[in-house]
Design a protein around this motif. Structure first.
Motif, short mmCIF file in Angstrom:
data_model
loop_
_atom_site.label_atom_id
_atom_site.label_comp_id
_atom_site.label_asym_id
_atom_site.label_seq_id
_atom_site.Cartn_x
_atom_site.Cartn_y
_atom_site.Cartn_z
N ASN A 199 35.24 25.85 -20.79
CA ASN A 199 34.31 24.92 -20.21
C ASN A 199 33.75 23.67 -19.29
O ASN A 199 33.16 23.19 -18.42
CB ASN A 199 35.59 23.44 -20.41
CG ASN A 199 36.60 23.49 -18.77
OD1 ASN A 199 36.37 24.64 -19.29
ND2 ASN A 199 37.20 22.73 -19.44
N SER A 251 31.15 23.38 -22.95
CA SER A 251 30.73 23.23 -21.51
C SER A 251 29.75 21.82 -22.12
O SER A 251 29.24 22.03 -23.92
CB SER A 251 29.93 24.46 -20.24
OG SER A 251 29.18 24.73 -21.74
N ASP A 252 29.14 20.69 -21.70
CA ASP A 252 28.07 20.58 -22.07
C ASP A 252 27.20 20.93 -22.13
O ASP A 252 26.92 22.27 -22.01
CB ASP A 252 27.66 19.42 -20.50
CG ASP A 252 27.31 20.56 -18.80
OD1 ASP A 252 26.25 20.48 -19.12
OD2 ASP A 252 27.65 19.71 -17.90
N GLN A 253 25.70 20.20 -22.98
CA GLN A 253 24.43 20.93 -22.98
C GLN A 253 23.61 21.17 -21.92
O GLN A 253 23.22 23.06 -22.65
CB GLN A 253 23.84 19.99 -23.71
CG GLN A 253 23.01 20.35 -24.76
CD GLN A 253 22.55 21.49 -25.55
OE1 GLN A 253 23.89 20.86 -26.67
NE2 GLN A 253 22.06 22.91 -25.76
N THR A 267 24.85 23.57 -19.51
CA THR A 267 25.39 24.63 -19.36
C THR A 267 25.59 25.08 -20.46
O THR A 267 25.69 26.60 -20.23
CB THR A 267 26.67 23.55 -19.05
OG1 THR A 267 27.27 23.38 -17.78
CG2 THR A 267 28.27 25.59 -18.87
N ASP A 316 29.69 26.90 -29.67
CA ASP A 316 29.52 25.25 -29.09
C ASP A 316 30.45 24.61 -29.79
O ASP A 316 30.95 25.32 -31.03
CB ASP A 316 28.67 24.46 -28.59
CG ASP A 316 27.82 24.39 -30.41
OD1 ASP A 316 27.84 24.61 -31.70
OD2 ASP A 316 26.37 23.68 -30.11
#
Length: 448
Positions: free
Chosen positions: A11, A44-46, A48, A71
């Motif tokens: 993450n 993780s966020d988009q 990343t 994802d």
């Protein structure tokens, strides 16, 4: 050709780790002639995720290494299909246990277990995003070397692949269900600063995860051994021991499991709880099943967000929840130990229903011990002062909620064990329908 799953849950940003684990996958395929499904479960966020996808795209294309970079949307789609096919009575609650909003060390590994089943893998091999590999003469020391020598073979067959065979011949027909090692570097739980600030407070806080029945000598030994891994000595040559394992020398960032173990019992899906993913080690220890413990230790390091601001508060809360979880897990561990060989059926498979029963029996435990644990943390952290006193202030209004969550977590674990067999069967069926590993150009989809 034998197919295995090498998995990296993450993450956080870890492009370097992706490159490193890609090299380990290539090593396994080239040296052992296996097909490797490299499974990156990315929460993780988009932005990343996009960087990770770029790192995946830069991995060498090899005929027997197939990368699956998923994802959370892709993971959720897969889980919905599996849960629907399993016929679960409460699919939304089950989906929440498998893919919660909060961090869950057990849930992310459970997702890897099911996807490995969908991919037809014989074993799973887990690494973490905050670790790397040792080098010997400039060459990475890959743990998968030891894992593939023994996993799935009988204890008797595995004896020729280790440097020491300490296994009682009575266990020789049982499969090697686990191969693991530990780490060198930082403590596995980020409490080293407490030890530096005040060793006495460190001892008092870390001792909170001991069973209350233990003697002072046993508790002192636990504190001494806790979170230290494989020490500091670098790898020089292979040492591997086949036996009923010493689980103090195994870490979940450096482990491989045979499918006959993880397809029968999942990990506890507790959220924001350090150590919730170690349960299967206790099952192997007490069943008992053969395992190999080796010295190809991972290099552990800390990420900066754990030590300041919101990251510090979140991490310390996970540590406190770990302490509270012991009220319920220690009785389960004792029950596993008492059951011993009765945990296995005639084919050496773990009796999952028995373990679910142990979890249910402990759910009604008296919370007084956990109230004491919270009192000790509050007092000790206030004595440390600074950010630790601030954490004590943060913790105070959460006490009742945390007590409730600790009990709910063990109850949820029992429910997940009940549902696990149908989920595993459904994952295999869904995997065939979705053809995981087929080429795909869509972001976050199964297969590269």
């Amino acid at each position: 050709m034998r197919r295995i799953c090498l998995t990296l849950p993450t993450n956080r940003a870890c492009t370097g780790t992706i490159s490193d684990i890609g090299a380990e996958a290539a090593y396994a395929a080239e040296q052992f002639g296996v097909e490797v499904r490299l499974l990156i479960l990315d929460s993780s966020d988009q932005s990343t995720f996009t960087e990770h996808a770029k790192a995946v795209g830069e991995l060498p294309v090899l005929p027997n290494v197939i990368v699956h970079h998923l994802d959370e949307a892709a993971q959720r789609d897969f889980l919905r299909a599996v849960i629907d096919r399993s016929g679960a009575a409460d699919p939304e609650s089950l989906l929440e246990l498998m893919l919660p909003d909060a961090v869950s060390y057990g849930a992310c590994t459970n997702r890897a277990f099911l996807i490995a089943g969908a991919l037809g893998c014989a074993s799973i091999h887990r690494r973490d995003s905050d670790s790397g590999y040792q080098l010997l003469d400039g060459i990475p020391v890959f743990p998968i070397h030891q894992e593939l020598l023994s996993l799935g073979r009988s204890g008797a067959e595995a004896a020729d692949g280790v440097t020491e065979n300490a296994l009682d011949p009575v266990h020789g027909a049982k499969p090697v269900s686990m191969v693991g090692s530990s780490f060198i570097g930082e403590l596995s739980v980020d409490v080293g600063e407490i030890r530096e600030l005040d060793p006495a407070i460190y001892h008092e806080v870390v001792s909170l995860w001991a069973p209350p029945e233990w003697s002072r000598e046993e508790i002192d030994g636990l504190v001494e051994e806790s979170f230290v891994g494989g020490g500091t000595d670098p790898f020089i040559h292979d040492v591997s021991v086949l036996d009923v394992p010493d689980i103090w020398r195994i870490d979940m960032c450096n482990i491989g499991f045979d499918r006959e173990l993880y397809e029968r019992v999942p990990l506890p899906p507790a959220t924001a709880t350090i150590g919730s993913d170690y349960f299967l080690l206790h099952v192997v220890r007490h069943a008992p099943l053969p395992a190999v413990v080796h010295n190809r230790h991972i290099v552990n390091y800390y990420t900066p967000e754990r030590r300041t601001g919101a990251g510090f508060l979140a991490y310390q809360l996970r540590f406190v929840k770990f302490l509270l979880s012991m009220l319920y897990f220690h009785p389960v561990y004792f029950a596993l130990e008492a059951a011993g060989p009765a945990l296995l059926d005639e084919e050496h498979h773990v009796r999952a229903a028995a373990i679910a029963g142990f979890a249910r029996q402990t759910a009604g435990a008296d919370r007084a011990e956990n109230v004491r644990r919270l009192d000790v943390v509050d007092r000790c952290y206030r004595r440390l002062g600074g950010k630790y006193a601030e954490f004590a202030d943060h913790l105070a209004p959460l006490r009742d909620r945390l007590l409730d969550e600790a009990q709910a977590d063990i109850e949820s674990f029992a429910l997940l064990i009940d549902a696990w067999g149908p989920l595993v069967a459904a994952s295999r069926a869904v995997g065939l329908e979705l053809s995981p590993g087929a080429d795909s150009d869509s972001d976050g989809a199964l297969g590269r």
